[in-house]
Every structure is written in structure tokens, then in C-alpha cells.
Design a protein around this motif. Structure first.
Motif, PDB file in Angstrom:
ATOM      1  N   ILE A 112      37.302  36.047  36.149  1.00  0.00           N
ATOM      2  CA  ILE A 112      38.364  35.168  35.635  1.00  0.00           C
ATOM      3  C   ILE A 112      38.399  35.197  34.109  1.00  0.00           C
ATOM      4  O   ILE A 112      39.476  35.240  33.494  1.00  0.00           O
ATOM      5  CB  ILE A 112      38.160  33.726  36.144  1.00  0.00           C
ATOM      6  N   TRP A 113      37.238  35.179  33.491  1.00  0.00           N
ATOM      7  CA  TRP A 113      37.163  35.204  32.025  1.00  0.00           C
ATOM      8  C   TRP A 113      37.829  36.466  31.478  1.00  0.00           C
ATOM      9  O   TRP A 113      38.634  36.409  30.546  1.00  0.00           O
ATOM     10  CB  TRP A 113      35.701  35.144  31.587  1.00  0.00           C
ATOM     11  N   LEU A 114      37.504  37.614  32.073  1.00  0.00           N
ATOM     12  CA  LEU A 114      38.095  38.863  31.625  1.00  0.00           C
ATOM     13  C   LEU A 114      39.597  38.890  31.892  1.00  0.00           C
ATOM     14  O   LEU A 114      40.383  39.357  31.053  1.00  0.00           O
ATOM     15  CB  LEU A 114      37.416  40.040  32.326  1.00  0.00           C
ATOM     16  N   ALA A 115      40.000  38.376  33.056  1.00  0.00           N
ATOM     17  CA  ALA A 115      41.423  38.339  33.404  1.00  0.00           C
ATOM     18  C   ALA A 115      42.215  37.480  32.428  1.00  0.00           C
ATOM     19  O   ALA A 115      43.353  37.812  32.069  1.00  0.00           O
ATOM     20  CB  ALA A 115      41.596  37.812  34.824  1.00  0.00           C
ATOM     21  N   LEU A 163      44.462  48.965  35.613  1.00  0.00           N
ATOM     22  CA  LEU A 163      43.277  48.959  34.760  1.00  0.00           C
ATOM     23  C   LEU A 163      42.547  47.626  34.800  1.00  0.00           C
ATOM     24  O   LEU A 163      41.307  47.582  34.876  1.00  0.00           O
ATOM     25  CB  LEU A 163      43.692  49.279  33.314  1.00  0.00           C
ATOM     26  N   LEU A 164      43.302  46.524  34.787  1.00  0.00           N
ATOM     27  CA  LEU A 164      42.693  45.202  34.680  1.00  0.00           C
ATOM     28  C   LEU A 164      41.928  44.817  35.945  1.00  0.00           C
ATOM     29  O   LEU A 164      40.814  44.277  35.862  1.00  0.00           O
ATOM     30  CB  LEU A 164      43.766  44.148  34.384  1.00  0.00           C
ATOM     31  N   VAL A 165      42.494  45.074  37.109  1.00  0.00           N
ATOM     32  CA  VAL A 165      41.817  44.690  38.356  1.00  0.00           C
ATOM     33  C   VAL A 165      40.469  45.397  38.505  1.00  0.00           C
ATOM     34  O   VAL A 165      39.443  44.749  38.762  1.00  0.00           O
ATOM     35  CB  VAL A 165      42.718  44.938  39.578  1.00  0.00           C
ATOM     36  N   PRO A 166      40.398  46.740  38.348  1.00  0.00           N
ATOM     37  CA  PRO A 166      39.080  47.396  38.420  1.00  0.00           C
ATOM     38  C   PRO A 166      38.091  46.876  37.383  1.00  0.00           C
ATOM     39  O   PRO A 166      36.897  46.716  37.684  1.00  0.00           O
ATOM     40  CB  PRO A 166      39.404  48.873  38.182  1.00  0.00           C
TER      41      PRO A 166
END
Length: 356
Positions: A96-99, A109-112
Motif C-alpha cells: 500500500i505504501w508503494l502504491a 509496472l506498479l502491480v509487480p
């Protein structure tokens, strides 16, 4: 012949445990003057009555598959990883933090990246317990319990004072980070079923290959059976202790990622560590640590928990479901008694044939 008998017992024990748990649940319903036929009928309808219900069953089972696999890896290596809940929460936080930090990155790119971040976070948190066990011989049970509480309070602090301005929940993540898809949502009648199911199915295959077809898996199993003999044979026991816990935590972290990016799409203040950790432990024990058994056990838990929400409609408290689940785990826990009875019955049957 012995292998055949052992296979029969390994299948019969969880089946008997489930039936015994359901029977005990029925008896409790009768004692409190509830109708078990209506209660279980409502449960089945609540689990399979609509496409939405089936989707929710599979959705609930998905993180349990991952945490169950995580427990099985550690258990096979001889360790009782009771910190799955905390490791799953680590994966949830990291994803969640990265998202939220990079909401505009392309979905491909974001999901992986979020999945990898959550997996590594869970692995790191479990690796702490593995390191202390390997270097100082500390109990992984005590350390992981302590770590569960530690990450719970860290998580709540992050929600309130890092990711939000004193709020109890973060905003929803961007669609670019979500595991949900229009196809699965429409297929399941609008449920929260998400792409995490494909990740879980992939991990079933990979864990089976790891534990059954690789040198690393052989060493983990050997250390679990006899750590002293394994070290005498040239295996690095300390390395395998840490490796088992890291892999276990990584899988649990994936379970947390699925909850964060797929089920809830945010992170919120929790009063306790996520249930998927403790339920995953139970799923693994019921499934005998076998990946296929874990898959079936996870689906069973999904049926019980989602279907149980329908039981109050016929006047049966949904808490009965928790009693049934607890009873199933109890009977799994005394599997030695079930095996003893089965062996006695088989011996008596063979004696009877001999006398005939």
C-alpha cells in the motif's frame, strides 16, 4: 502396501476431522434448540447461492492459500511459524505504501513492484525470527508472537501519522496498483475476487516444485526430520533455518499484498493482527502441509466463513461457524487418536479375515 495405507490415512484424517467438526456443530445447534439442517442449508446457500457468493468464497480463500503455504514450508523444516499474521501485515503495509507513493506508474509496472515489495517485507520480518533461532537457539514461536504485536502497532502508527493526517484509514489506491479486474468482477457478480487468485495458484505449483524437486527443498525437509543428522551429512543447518523462515514469510507477505491491493485496496487501523495469518496456519494443518490439500482446505474455510454469514437468516448465530472451524482444528490436532482408531479397526478386520 504401506505407502498405500499411509496415503489413505493422510486423506482420511482431514476428511474425518471435517465431518466430526460439522457433527459437533450440529450437536451444539441441537443443544441450543437451533435446527442444524436449516443452519447448514443456509450456509450452503450463502456460499453457492449466487455468483457473488462463490466469488467471495474464492476471494477469501486466496490469501489463506498463500499464508497456508508459508506455514507449510516452515513446518516442513521443523519450525512453527506463528508469525504469519505479522508477516502478512508487513506485506500489506509495504504494498500500500508503494502504491500510494507512485500512483501514476503504469499498472504493468506498479502491480509487480508492489507484489515484490510486500513479498520482501514479509520475508524480512520472518527472517528476524529465523536469524535469532539459527544464531542463538531462541524459540521462533515466542519471537514471532512478539513481532506480531510489534508490527501491529507500527502499522497503526503508519496509517495515522505517515500515510494520513490522523485518519483511521488511508485513501483507496489508484486503479494502477489494484489487483482487481473488470473481467473477474463481472464474472463473479460484482464480488471482490481479484488477480491474487492467479498468484496463489502459481505459488502452489512453485512451492510443490521447491519442496519436492529441488536440492534446497530436500535440505529443508531433511533439517525438519533430523537437524543433527543433516548437519553431519554436510548441510548447513543455520542457513536452512533462516531460508525456511524467509520463504515462509515471503509467502505470508504475498497474502497481505492480496488483502491490501485486492480485497480492501487500502490500509486501516487494526485492533488485532490479520486473521489470514492464524487461519492460514489452520488451513495448512488441515491440508497436511500438501499444496493441493491447502488449496482444498482454503476453499472449505471460504465456504464456512462466507456461507456462515447467511445462517442468521434462519435464526442460527454465525458464531457457530467459528465453533465448527475450531472443532475441525481440534480433531486435526488429535490426528494421532484418529490414526490409532483406524489402525485398530484395520487390525481387527485383518484378524477377522485370518480367522475366516
Amino acid at each position: 502396501m504401506n505407502k498405500k495405507n499411509e496415503l489413505v490415512r493422510s486423506i482420511a484424517v482431514p476428511v474425518i476431522s471435517v465431518l466430526a467438526g460439522l457433527l459437533l456443530g450440529a450437536i451444539i445447534m441441537l443443544v441450543f434448540q437451533y435446527n442444524p439442517v436449516e443452519g447448514y442449508g443456509a450456509m450452503i446457500e450463502g456460499a453457492f447461492g449466487r455468483a457473488y457468493n462463490v466469488g467471495e468464497v474464492v476471494r477469501l480463500a486466496t490469501p489463506l492459500i498463500l499464508t497456508g503455504l508459508g506455514f507449510s514450508v516452515a513446518y516442513t523444516a521443523g519450525f512453527f511459524n506463528i508469525g504469519l499474521a505479522g508477516q502478512a501485515l508487513c506485506g500489506w503495509i509495504a504494498s500500500i505504501w508503494l502504491a500510494m507513493t507512485f500512483p501514476d506508474l503504469p499498472k504493468a509496472l506498479l502491480v509487480p513492484l508492489c507484489i515484490i515489495a510486500g513479498t520482501l517485507a514479509g520475508a524480512l520480518w520472518a527472517g528476524i525470527a529465523g536469524f535469532f533461532r539459527a544464531q542463538f537457539g531462541t524459540s521462533e514461536v515466542i519471537v514471532t508472537i512478539m513481532l506480531n504485536y510489534t508490527i501491529l502497532y507500527i502499522s497503526n502508527h503508519i496509517v495515522r501519522y505517515v500515510l494520513t493526517d490522523n485518519a483511521d484509514a488511508t485513501p483507496k489506491i489508484s486503479p494502477n496498483a489494484s489487483l482487481r479486474s473488470d473481467f473477474l468482477t463481472q464474472l463473479s457478480g460484482g464480488s471482490r475476487l481479484n488477480g491474487g487468485i492467479f498468484l496463489a495458484l502459481l505459488m502452489i505449483v512453485l512451492v510443490w516444485v521447491l519442496m519436492k524437486r529441488t536440492t534446497a527443498g530436500f535440505e529443508l525437509r531433511s533439517v525438519g526430520l533430523n537437524p543433527l543428522a543433516s548437519e553431519y551429512a554436510g548441510m548447513n543447518a543455520k542457513k536452512n533455518i533462516i531460508l525456511a523462515m524467509v520463504i515462509s514469510g515471503a509467502l505470508a507477505g504475498m497474502g497481505g499484498v492480496v488483502e491490501g491491493l485486492g480485497t480492501f485496496e487500502n490500509l486501516y487501523v487494526l485492533s488485532a493482527a490479520p486473521e489470514i495469518g492464524f487461519d492460514g496456519l489452520a488451513v495448512s494443518l488441515l491440508g497436511g502441509g500438501n499444496p493441493i490439500g491447502i488449496l482444498l482446505s482454503s476453499l472449505l474455510f471460504g465456504v464456512l466463513k462466507i456461507g456462515g454469514l447467511k445462517m442468521p437468516s434462519v435464526g442460527v448465530p454465525k458464531e457457530i461457524v467459528e465453533i465448527v472451524i475450531a472443532s475441525i482444528i481440534f480433531f486435526v490436532g488429535i490426528n494421532y487418536a484418529i490414526r490409532y482408531i483406524m489402525d485398530k479397526f484395520a487390525a481387527k478386520k485383518m484378524t477377522g479375515k485370518g480367522e475366516a
